[in-house]
Enzyme design. Sequence first.
Site, PDB file in Angstrom:
ATOM      1  N   LEU A  33      11.723   4.170   2.986  1.00  0.00           N
ATOM      2  CA  LEU A  33      11.937   3.722   4.360  1.00  0.00           C
ATOM      3  C   LEU A  33      11.260   2.397   4.647  1.00  0.00           C
ATOM      4  O   LEU A  33      11.683   1.652   5.522  1.00  0.00           O
ATOM      5  CB  LEU A  33      11.411   4.780   5.345  1.00  0.00           C
ATOM      6  CG  LEU A  33      12.108   6.144   5.340  1.00  0.00           C
ATOM      7  CD1 LEU A  33      11.367   7.111   6.250  1.00  0.00           C
ATOM      8  CD2 LEU A  33      13.556   6.003   5.780  1.00  0.00           C
TER       9      LEU A  33
ATOM     10  N   HIS B  97       7.185   0.121   4.332  1.00  0.00           N
ATOM     11  CA  HIS B  97       5.764   0.085   3.998  1.00  0.00           C
ATOM     12  C   HIS B  97       4.943   0.533   5.191  1.00  0.00           C
ATOM     13  O   HIS B  97       5.206   0.139   6.323  1.00  0.00           O
ATOM     14  CB  HIS B  97       5.338  -1.326   3.585  1.00  0.00           C
ATOM     15  CG  HIS B  97       5.996  -1.801   2.334  1.00  0.00           C
ATOM     16  ND1 HIS B  97       5.502  -1.523   1.082  1.00  0.00           N
ATOM     17  CD2 HIS B  97       7.126  -2.524   2.138  1.00  0.00           C
ATOM     18  CE1 HIS B  97       6.296  -2.057   0.163  1.00  0.00           C
ATOM     19  NE2 HIS B  97       7.286  -2.677   0.787  1.00  0.00           N
ATOM     20  N   GLY B  98       3.946   1.351   4.932  1.00  0.00           N
ATOM     21  CA  GLY B  98       3.001   1.749   5.968  1.00  0.00           C
ATOM     22  C   GLY B  98       1.622   1.263   5.604  1.00  0.00           C
ATOM     23  O   GLY B  98       1.452   0.476   4.669  1.00  0.00           O
TER      24      GLY B  98
ATOM     25  N   PHE C 240      -1.495   0.877   3.788  1.00  0.00           N
ATOM     26  CA  PHE C 240      -2.017   1.157   2.451  1.00  0.00           C
ATOM     27  C   PHE C 240      -1.002   1.831   1.527  1.00  0.00           C
ATOM     28  O   PHE C 240      -1.395   2.445   0.550  1.00  0.00           O
ATOM     29  CB  PHE C 240      -3.279   2.026   2.523  1.00  0.00           C
ATOM     30  CG  PHE C 240      -4.362   1.438   3.362  1.00  0.00           C
ATOM     31  CD1 PHE C 240      -5.091   0.356   2.914  1.00  0.00           C
ATOM     32  CD2 PHE C 240      -4.631   1.947   4.617  1.00  0.00           C
ATOM     33  CE1 PHE C 240      -6.087  -0.194   3.691  1.00  0.00           C
ATOM     34  CE2 PHE C 240      -5.627   1.401   5.398  1.00  0.00           C
ATOM     35  CZ  PHE C 240      -6.359   0.326   4.934  1.00  0.00           C
ATOM     36  N   GLY C 241       0.285   1.743   1.806  1.00  0.00           N
ATOM     37  CA  GLY C 241       1.233   2.362   0.900  1.00  0.00           C
ATOM     38  C   GLY C 241       2.665   2.278   1.380  1.00  0.00           C
ATOM     39  O   GLY C 241       3.003   1.503   2.269  1.00  0.00           O
TER      40      GLY C 241
ATOM     41  N   VAL D  17       6.439   4.325   2.479  1.00  0.00           N
ATOM     42  CA  VAL D  17       6.914   5.491   3.224  1.00  0.00           C
ATOM     43  C   VAL D  17       8.305   5.869   2.725  1.00  0.00           C
ATOM     44  O   VAL D  17       9.179   5.007   2.590  1.00  0.00           O
ATOM     45  CB  VAL D  17       6.953   5.211   4.738  1.00  0.00           C
ATOM     46  CG1 VAL D  17       7.420   6.450   5.500  1.00  0.00           C
ATOM     47  CG2 VAL D  17       5.575   4.782   5.239  1.00  0.00           C
TER      48      VAL D  17
ATOM     49  N   ASP E 231      -6.401   0.757  16.073  1.00  0.00           N
ATOM     50  CA  ASP E 231      -5.366  -0.089  15.474  1.00  0.00           C
ATOM     51  C   ASP E 231      -4.031   0.095  16.191  1.00  0.00           C
ATOM     52  O   ASP E 231      -2.984   0.232  15.561  1.00  0.00           O
ATOM     53  CB  ASP E 231      -5.217   0.229  13.983  1.00  0.00           C
ATOM     54  CG  ASP E 231      -4.480  -0.878  13.228  1.00  0.00           C
ATOM     55  OD1 ASP E 231      -4.482  -2.032  13.713  1.00  0.00           O
ATOM     56  OD2 ASP E 231      -3.909  -0.598  12.160  1.00  0.00           O
TER      57      ASP E 231
END
EC number: 2.7.11.-
Length: 675
Positions: A353, A355-356, A358-359, A361, A472
């Site tokens: 789907l 990028h979130g 630190f990684g 998705v 955040d």
Amino acid sequence: MSSCFKSSVSLFSVFLFMILKTVTSDPTYLYHICPNTTTYSRNSSYLTNLRTVLSSLSSPNAAYASLFDNAAAGEENDSNRVYGVFLCRGDVSAEICRDCVAFAANETLQRCPREKVAVIWYDECMVRYSNQSIVGQMRIRPGVFLTNKQNITENQVSRFNESLPALLIDVAVKAALSSRKFATEKANFTVFQTIYSLVQCTPDLTNQDCESCLRQVINYLPRCCDRSVGGRVIAPSCSFRYELYPFYNETIAAAPMAPPPSSTVTAPPLNIPSEKGKGKNLTVIVTAIAVPVSVCVLLLGAMCWLLARRRNNKLSAETEDLDEDGITSTETLQFQFSAIEAATNKFSESNKLGHGGFGEVYKGQLITGETVAIKRLSQGSTQGAEEFKNEVDVVAKLQHRNLAKLLGYCLDGEEKILVYEFVPNKSLDYFLFDNEKRRVLDWQRRYKIIEGIARGILYLHRDSRLTIIHRDLKASNILLDADMHPKISDFGMARIFGVDQTQANTKRIVGTYGYMSPEYAIHGKYSVKSDVYSFGVLVLELITGKKNSSFYEEDGLGDLVTYVWKLWVENSPLELVDEAMRGNFQTNEVIRCIHIALLCVQEDSSERPSMDDILVMMNSFTVTLPIPKRSGFLLRTMKDSRDPRSGGSASDHSATSKSLPLSVDDSSITIVYPR
């Protein structure tokens, strides 16, 4: 002989009374939840209505024979109106149902003395009430996991994990199609072992809602009951349970308690000849003793069986992975890595789907058919590991419609994975900062998004019992569901405050520049007012349709806040409005939202409103707003530390008042309202 017989019968009667007392004792308590999001005061109309509802549910006229009933008290559309229901387990008698409901109605007022919403579960029944209509409404939250202490042997795990989900899905479909919304089923597990299952919905649900509810709670199977020989998930609208013994009231469960054939307890003949007449007396004495003793042995066996059942229930309750606030702990949420791989087709590119934090998705589908979002953290990232543990600890404790729901996690070697509910419309920035897609966001939707974000933050700050600072908040961390309702996500940076804690310091600044409050970015101080500042920036982005960082060095303006302030003092606030909704908005609402946003981004945090105040300001136009003061915090002053045009995270940056020569009041942290 007569005296001996009477004595035996007397002892038998006492023993029988003890057994019956054990069998007919109070219902088996499982759990209760009463969130303090809404409360009532003593002698209030709500309490009067609540007592009326509980009295109605526990009255002799309630529908105990059908094992389900509902009641309401108070005027329609009145905030003090109370709705209540009870549901008894589908295999209990009307008498047991009545006793359980009466006990629960009394007990719930003691366990939840001020809360407007509560649910209490016993093994035999559930009682639930709310200040909102609940009949016909399918709800799986709040829910509770209960597990048996014993585990399946290692060589049987694979077969058990295949047999159990299939059995539960089959019985769920069976229950959904039945008028009672209740079903039991069993399946052979090994030559000597059988899995027994029971599922139930409240009968007011449609067939479709019942099946959907059961599938969703069955989805928790890998997290609640991995390798356990028994377990259950109980929710307001449905539940399931399984064991390796017959725990429900069917013929197979009643068989061990049935007395043996009558011949085994019939007295032997009394006319056996005796040479001296002693044989007859001896026979009578033996008979007088044998009859009650035989019956006692049988009843003792029945009592032991019943106590074993109760003990199993008790063990489940004692070993549940819940904390004292009734919030599911992280121990109950773990997925197996193999299940994650299967759900994502081994993390295929077609399932990705985006990028979130630190990684990456991925979109996934669980064995029950539920679609989920799976966040896979980058391997080898120590920072990611810290944020991962924090996100699980924080989000597992949260339940709110404007927060992304954490369904589970996986920690397997270097693999760190979070499983969230799937939100089809991606994030707010996907729409807001795209020239074409932003047109979908008319003012009515933007206003609802602003209000939804505010309610989500208020829950974090005040109503979650934990006082959580997100740290955040930004457009990319606001997800939009199918109805474009906002859901706050990405809690890797979040921090939990203690009951009396109002502020904290850190040298490790995390978050995104442009959304950070000055006291946090410069001095490392954060409080609930840090999130208020970020919320103000988000509101301005929603009104203007522009990124905060897009104003960097544009026409000599440092950031979006400065640009808005310039037009505000020039009495031209409507020039801010996104062209995509020009001529299609409520002028008074837009101006009021700009005013509120400017109050949120004031330099002195003590002058910023609380999220509670913000919602009052948004919903009551009779409230006079204070005059905002200019924010003294400009993005361009941070150029040497990090270029804000990148919109990057500050998670690797440490800042103090010495490193950035900006004037910020060290005592500008406000005191949070005590709870």
